[in-house]
Design a protein around this motif. Structure first.
Motif, short mmCIF file in Angstrom:
data_model
loop_
_atom_site.label_atom_id
_atom_site.label_comp_id
_atom_site.label_asym_id
_atom_site.label_seq_id
_atom_site.Cartn_x
_atom_site.Cartn_y
_atom_site.Cartn_z
N ARG A 1 0.85 -1.19 0.00
CA ARG A 1 0.00 0.00 0.00
C ARG A 1 0.88 1.24 0.00
NH1 ARG A 1 -5.21 -0.66 2.49
NH2 ARG A 1 -4.84 1.08 3.91
N VAL A 2 0.49 2.24 -0.80
CA VAL A 2 1.21 3.52 -0.84
C VAL A 2 0.21 4.65 -0.67
CG1 VAL A 2 3.10 2.65 -2.27
CG2 VAL A 2 1.10 3.66 -3.37
N ALA A 3 0.60 5.65 0.09
CA ALA A 3 -0.27 6.80 0.32
C ALA A 3 -0.23 7.73 -0.88
CB ALA A 3 0.18 7.55 1.56
N VAL A 4 -1.38 8.26 -1.25
CA VAL A 4 -1.47 9.31 -2.26
C VAL A 4 -2.09 10.52 -1.58
CG1 VAL A 4 -2.49 10.00 -4.45
CG2 VAL A 4 -1.65 7.67 -4.16
N ILE A 5 -1.33 11.60 -1.50
CA ILE A 5 -1.76 12.79 -0.76
C ILE A 5 -1.61 14.04 -1.63
CG2 ILE A 5 -1.21 11.79 1.49
CD1 ILE A 5 1.38 13.41 1.49
N SER A 6 -2.25 15.11 -1.22
CA SER A 6 -2.16 16.41 -1.90
C SER A 6 -1.65 17.45 -0.91
CB SER A 6 -3.53 16.82 -2.46
OG SER A 6 -3.99 15.89 -3.43
N PRO A 7 -0.35 17.49 -0.66
CA PRO A 7 0.18 18.47 0.30
C PRO A 7 0.12 19.90 -0.20
CG PRO A 7 1.76 16.69 -0.14
CD PRO A 7 0.71 16.64 -1.19
N GLY A 8 -0.04 20.06 -1.53
CA GLY A 8 -0.10 21.40 -2.10
C GLY A 8 -1.52 21.83 -2.45
N ALA A 9 -2.12 21.17 -3.42
CA ALA A 9 -3.46 21.55 -3.88
C ALA A 9 -4.26 20.29 -4.20
CB ALA A 9 -3.37 22.45 -5.11
N GLY A 10 -5.56 20.34 -3.90
CA GLY A 10 -6.42 19.19 -4.13
C GLY A 10 -6.93 19.11 -5.56
#
Length: 348
Positions: free
Chosen positions: A15-24
């Motif tokens: 499993r790998v996280a997919v995140i939006s630390p800048g903009a959604g």
């Protein structure tokens, strides 16, 4: 000197996280995002895990920091990948728990506005990776660029030396993500100029630092994540590239000049300058205008380096920035720049 180490790598099936630390932006443009997730599953064998702010435009810095903490703290998540960049990730930095992240080191992949998080992780002692966002590289219309895919696969799953290869063909002209027809075919590539070497009479090896020049300038202005003891950067390899905002040559020069006045430019043994992004929706250049812009940027870099670090080895047009293909570079990791052999070797 900060002790920096490579975190454990994921394996297919993880499993790998997919995140939006800048903009959604996945919430505005779901098609390249879903395509990127599909390729993570089918081509890389990884299971992406989304977080509350991943598709949320206008999420607060605290909400994005919460996602970062959750991704790093989850023992079942083996890597963290940014969906895309943005323009205000600097506001997330004060909310980050450095000790939580230091206690749960994982490979992080991102670039552009993610220069903020890359630098934070380096200062936390974690090697991260400049490149490989979900929407842009993984979600590329038609297919992933083979060079990008090979580099990303090596960075994700392997450890050790990887020789970067110059692109023979490249592209920096984008198409509209809101138009479904965009994803029916690949963008047209054009012949690429070879990498260009300056002061290439030696071999140097060092840990990387830098990133997107515009974001780096903001971090310098805010005095965030910049070492006050500049010996931290002695002998390192400076990475610089510019975004679709296409800063003028004079702006590039002034940013580098101010880095020189701070005593930064002189610290690095080599500069890898990314191939210039010469087209944007706001500034759709002709081929002649694009060539003129790239030449202006190179002249600005050469002018600043001649004034502050005239003996530094420079490689221009390296394929690691906002252009296609994109080679993944370890951030805080080791890069060997062999001038006589005209070879760049990264350690994944």
């Amino acid at each position: 000197m900060t002790m920096i180490s490579y975190p454990p790598k994921p394996s297919p099936g993880d499993r790998v996280a997919v995140i939006s630390p800048g903009a959604g932006l996945p919430g505005l443009f779901p098609q390249p995002f879903e395509l990127g997730l599909k390729r993570l599953r089918e081509d890389f064998g990884l299971e992406p895990v989304e977080y509350p702010a991943t598709r949320t435009m206008g999420s607060t810095p605290q909400q994005r920091a919460d996602d970062i903490h959750a991704a790093f703290a989850d023992p079942d998540v083996k890597a963290v990948i940014a969906s895309i960049g943005g323009d205000d990730q600097i506001t997330v930095l004060p909310y980050l728990d450095r000790e939580l992240i230091r206690a749960n080191p994982k490979p992080f992949f991102g670039m552009s506005d993610n220069t903020n998080l890359l630098m934070f992780l380096r200062n936390t002692g974690i090697v991260a990776y400049h490149g490989g966002s979900v929407m842009v590289e993984l979600g590329r219309p038609g297919a992933m660029n083979p060079q990008t895919a090979d580099s990303l696969r090596a960075a994700l799953f392997t450890s050790g030396a990887y020789i970067l290869s110059p692109a023979e063909r490249w592209n920096d002209i984008n198409r509209d993500w809101a138009d479904p027809a965009t994803f029916d075919s690949e963008a047209e590539l054009r012949p690429a100029d070879p990498w260009s070497w300056v002061n290439a009479d030696r071999v140097v090896e060092g840990r990387t630092w830098g990133g997107c020049l515009e974001i780096l300038g903001w971090l310098l202005m805010a005095d965030r994540e910049i070492a006050h003891d500049l010996t931290e950067y002695d002998g390192g390899v400076l990475l610089l590239e510019t975004s679709e905002e296409m800063p003028s040559g004079e702006e590039v020069f002034r940013t580098l000049r101010n880095m020189g006045e701070r005593g930064l430019l002189q610290r690095f043994s080599a500069l890898l300058m990314g191939r210039a992004k010469t087209w944007s929706f706001e500034r759709p250049t002709s081929p002649e205008e694009a060539a003129e812009y790239a030449a202006e940027q190179r002249a600005a870099v050469e002018r600043a380096m001649k004034a502050y670090a005239p003996d530094t080895m420079i490689v221009f047009d390296v394929d690691f920035g906002h252009t296609d293909p994109q080679l993944v570079i370890p951030y805080g990791g080791t890069v060997r720049v062999d001038g006589p052999a005209r070879r760049i070797t990264v350690t994944y």
